[in-house]
Design a protein around this motif. Structure first.
Motif, mmCIF file in Angstrom:
data_model
loop_
_atom_site.group_PDB
_atom_site.id
_atom_site.type_symbol
_atom_site.label_atom_id
_atom_site.label_comp_id
_atom_site.label_asym_id
_atom_site.label_seq_id
_atom_site.Cartn_x
_atom_site.Cartn_y
_atom_site.Cartn_z
ATOM 1 N N TRP A 120 -4.129 10.469 -11.807
ATOM 2 C CA TRP A 120 -2.894 10.253 -11.030
ATOM 3 C C TRP A 120 -2.031 11.514 -11.052
ATOM 4 C CZ3 TRP A 120 2.310 9.737 -12.769
ATOM 5 C CH2 TRP A 120 3.187 9.209 -11.821
ATOM 6 N N GLN A 130 0.451 -6.685 -9.198
ATOM 7 C CA GLN A 130 -0.308 -5.783 -8.328
ATOM 8 C C GLN A 130 0.595 -4.957 -7.423
ATOM 9 O OE1 GLN A 130 -2.862 -8.141 -5.900
ATOM 10 N NE2 GLN A 130 -1.233 -9.498 -5.179
ATOM 11 N N GLN A 165 2.609 -1.905 -6.068
ATOM 12 C CA GLN A 165 2.334 -0.491 -6.236
ATOM 13 C C GLN A 165 3.525 0.216 -6.880
ATOM 14 O OE1 GLN A 165 1.320 0.960 -2.397
ATOM 15 N NE2 GLN A 165 3.072 0.024 -1.369
ATOM 16 N N SER A 196 0.639 7.114 -2.586
ATOM 17 C CA SER A 196 -0.368 6.068 -2.492
ATOM 18 C C SER A 196 -1.754 6.609 -2.823
ATOM 19 C CB SER A 196 -0.349 5.474 -1.081
ATOM 20 O OG SER A 196 -1.296 4.444 -0.966
ATOM 21 N N GLU A 212 -2.017 7.014 -6.534
ATOM 22 C CA GLU A 212 -2.127 5.731 -7.211
ATOM 23 C C GLU A 212 -3.502 5.120 -6.992
ATOM 24 O OE1 GLU A 212 1.218 3.278 -6.528
ATOM 25 O OE2 GLU A 212 0.248 1.488 -7.338
ATOM 26 N N LEU A 213 -4.062 5.378 -5.816
ATOM 27 C CA LEU A 213 -5.400 4.865 -5.528
ATOM 28 C C LEU A 213 -6.410 5.470 -6.502
ATOM 29 C CD1 LEU A 213 -5.770 2.832 -3.310
ATOM 30 C CD2 LEU A 213 -6.875 4.585 -1.924
ATOM 31 N N ARG A 259 -6.051 3.616 -9.753
ATOM 32 C CA ARG A 259 -6.684 2.303 -9.693
ATOM 33 C C ARG A 259 -8.200 2.409 -9.716
ATOM 34 N NH1 ARG A 259 -3.291 -1.956 -7.996
ATOM 35 N NH2 ARG A 259 -1.180 -1.250 -7.514
#
Lengths: 161, 161
Positions: free
Chosen positions: A127, B86, B88, B121, B124-125, B128
DNA sequence: GTCAAAGTACTCGGATACGCCGTGTCCGAGTTCTAGAGG
DNA sequence: CCTCTAGAACTCGGACACGGCGTATCCGAGTACTTTGAC
């Protein structure tokens, strides 16, 4: 997992600051008005950016904030750390050593790194790596590409208000 | 950015549950005692895991919690989402549309995605993705490798207490 | 000896309180500009 | 006309409240085991 709201504000403000003419300072009241944000609270966030060395502040008339580095040298990671702190998301409290677990597993004195913490640390490192690769200049460029007239409009407004 | 403390507890508890004999339920009091955690609060976290379908719960004597899936089928992402939600980390509030910015930039009606939000995003993806690639079984294997005797000791304690 | 039923012990699950940190606001310190008076 | 000084306006920066969510706890609902009595 949640980032502070101020991170979004700070990033947008940095992008705006990258569009005003070199050497010109923008008071926090202008930045707040531009995005419809609470002035005093945004000031708090800008202070954090100043402490991190991302922007420089100046008091008095014609004062305000300006970028203290080139936009190419400011990453999203820098901004996120300045506002949200550099503490890692997953904080290993060492519960495998607490309670009876510490006595049972026999790693009381040993220096075995926590596997769980390592796994989360790896993910978080990815990240951070992604954010470190994105700069204010890069975002500004992408925005200009998606909406070519916007930067000029923004620059004009900050100059005449 | 910060994860709830319960995530750490839940992951460790899942690993422990993966080591007790198949079909045996462990009451939350045992799990809490093992790691020196507050029983009632850990119970709350285990409830969240149960609601997410990661563990199954059973009341009464000989009751408790057990994994409802194979450890290979439980990722750290599953656990993190079950405990921490969940949502974000970076929530785009659309401040580029607020204040005068919305009137100036001229993307009032247009459907231009927010560049800043996209950048966060993406990062963060990646986070994850890394967590989704790590399973309870994988962590358990790594722990056994680092400390071969630990699993047997843990299994023995949970069987005889 | 066997079966059934009542009692008991055990465990989860949701309802309920407490405390910290993120969010929001206000006022004082410092700086610059301006205006006016004196030379 | 120039210069100096005092005042005013502007801006940041830290100190001061408020609220929401994470943290922590307790008690009731439900279940399985055990025991005891009758047949």
């Amino acid at each position: 997992m949640k980032l502070r709201e101020g991170v979004e504000w700070a990033v947008h403000c940095c992008i705006n600051l990258s569009w005003v003419p070199e050497g010109r300072a923008v008071p926090v009241a202008k930045l707040a008005e531009f995005h419809g944000l609470p002035t005093a609270y945004l000031n708090k966030q800008m202070n954090a950016l100043a402490r991190a060395g991302i922007v420089s502040s100046h008091s008095g008339p014609r004062g305000g904030f300006r970028l203290s580095r080139a936009p190419e040298e400011i990453s999203l990671m820098d901004v996120a750390v300045a506002i949200d702190g550099q503490a890692q998301a997953f904080l290993c409290t060492g519960i495998r050593h607490h309670g009876v677990a510490g006595k049972i597993t026999g790693l009381e004195g040993r220096r075995v790194p926590c596997t769980v913490a390592q796994a989360f640390s790896t993910a978080e490192l990815a990240w951070r790596h992604h954010l470190a690769g994105q700069t204010i200049a890069g975002l500004a460029h992408a925005i200009r590409k998606a909406n070519p007239t916007a930067p000029d409009h923004i620059r004009h407004w900050f100059n005449h208000n």
